[in-house]
Design an enzyme around this catalytic site. Sequence first.
Site, PDB file in Angstrom:
ATOM      1  CD  GLN A 249      -9.247   0.409  -0.239  1.00 44.59           C
ATOM      2  OE1 GLN A 249      -9.827   1.385  -0.712  1.00 44.59           O
ATOM      3  NE2 GLN A 249      -8.469   0.506   0.817  1.00 44.59           N
TER       4      GLN A 249
ATOM      5  CG  ASP B 194      -5.102   6.704  -3.646  1.00 44.43           C
ATOM      6  OD1 ASP B 194      -5.678   7.432  -2.823  1.00 44.43           O
ATOM      7  OD2 ASP B 194      -5.223   5.468  -3.687  1.00 44.43           O
TER       8      ASP B 194
ATOM      9  CE  LYS C 294     -11.194   4.936  -0.934  1.00 37.62           C
ATOM     10  NZ  LYS C 294     -10.241   3.902  -1.260  1.00 37.62           N
TER      11      LYS C 294
END
Length: 302
Positions: A98, A121, A54
Amino acid sequence: MTAKLIKGTEIREQILDEIAAEVEEIKAKHGVVPGLVTILVGENPASISYVTLKIKTAHRLGFKEVQDNQSDDIPEADLLALIDKYNNDDSINGILVQLPLPKHIDDKKVLNAIDPDKDVDGFHPVNVGRLMIGGDEVKFPPCTPAGIQEMIIRSGTETKGAEVVVVGRSNIVGKPIANMMLQKGMGANSTVTIVHTGTKDLKAHCLRADILIVAAGVPGLVKPEWIKSGACVIDVGVNRVGEKVSEKTGKKIAILKGDVDFDAAKEIAGAITPVPGGVGPMTITMLMKNTLKSLKFKLGLM
Ligand code: NAD
């Protein structure tokens, strides 16, 4: 028939080039770039490698990237305070925590603490609701389903009126992609069926599909005789079925297989995604797209 391959690795490059061009334009006109923070708690090796990818992608696109690593004994209250800090940081447009988190931390509480307008997300209940309403309400479609839809569109597959069958009803893939495909609009307007572990005759449903999206996590679940001739098959499954030594690096790497019996299915399908190199590369790509969108919403450009 040998199916056309829908390559996530190629589509990723197209989309990342489009994002980079938009970032340049916004920077020149408005003097700002998208800001993404990734909060990593602990040292889970899979999480570290995902987060590293990422960061690399965000740097390539000219984003402001903040990597916030916390030890795995961070108290839940401190993690919530950290999220609050980034919720109030004007230079941050996207906040990503995460997963998985250590056991003493309630995942739901943490994800729900993220400002829905920075939830790139797309997992916050507000964004799940926006997705369900559809149309202009949608801010951040969840990344894997958004990647799937993008692949379907860019492969030139007709979705309007198409029979879409989704195998799997998870909150991160099955349910959202089914919802997205039934909305009005481009790359959707389909007739959608979701099948799952409670379904009586999986084969009969799959055989009706013009577009078959498989996200079950069961290697080789979908057999060639379940696939309609010429169908578009999107295999979301990523299953580790063994290890091999990489020819490139000499290191041990996982052997990955999808949920579809690829070798046989490609002789029947019209188009199909490979595993690896299919849906996999799309998730981080769409995360970057959502972060750019977040900045565009803030600047009134969307
Ligand atoms: P999950 O385990 O949360 O859900 C799987 C779903 O499949 C369940 O709803 C279950 O009912 C259904 N299912 C399981 N076995 C079945 C069977 N035999 N018959 C019918 N239905 C069955 O999994 P998930 O998080 O949705 O992920 C699914 C797969 O996609 C996994 O292999 C995962 O690794 C992969 N995945 C890939 C990406 C990516 O490439 N970026 C992202 C997310 C998930």
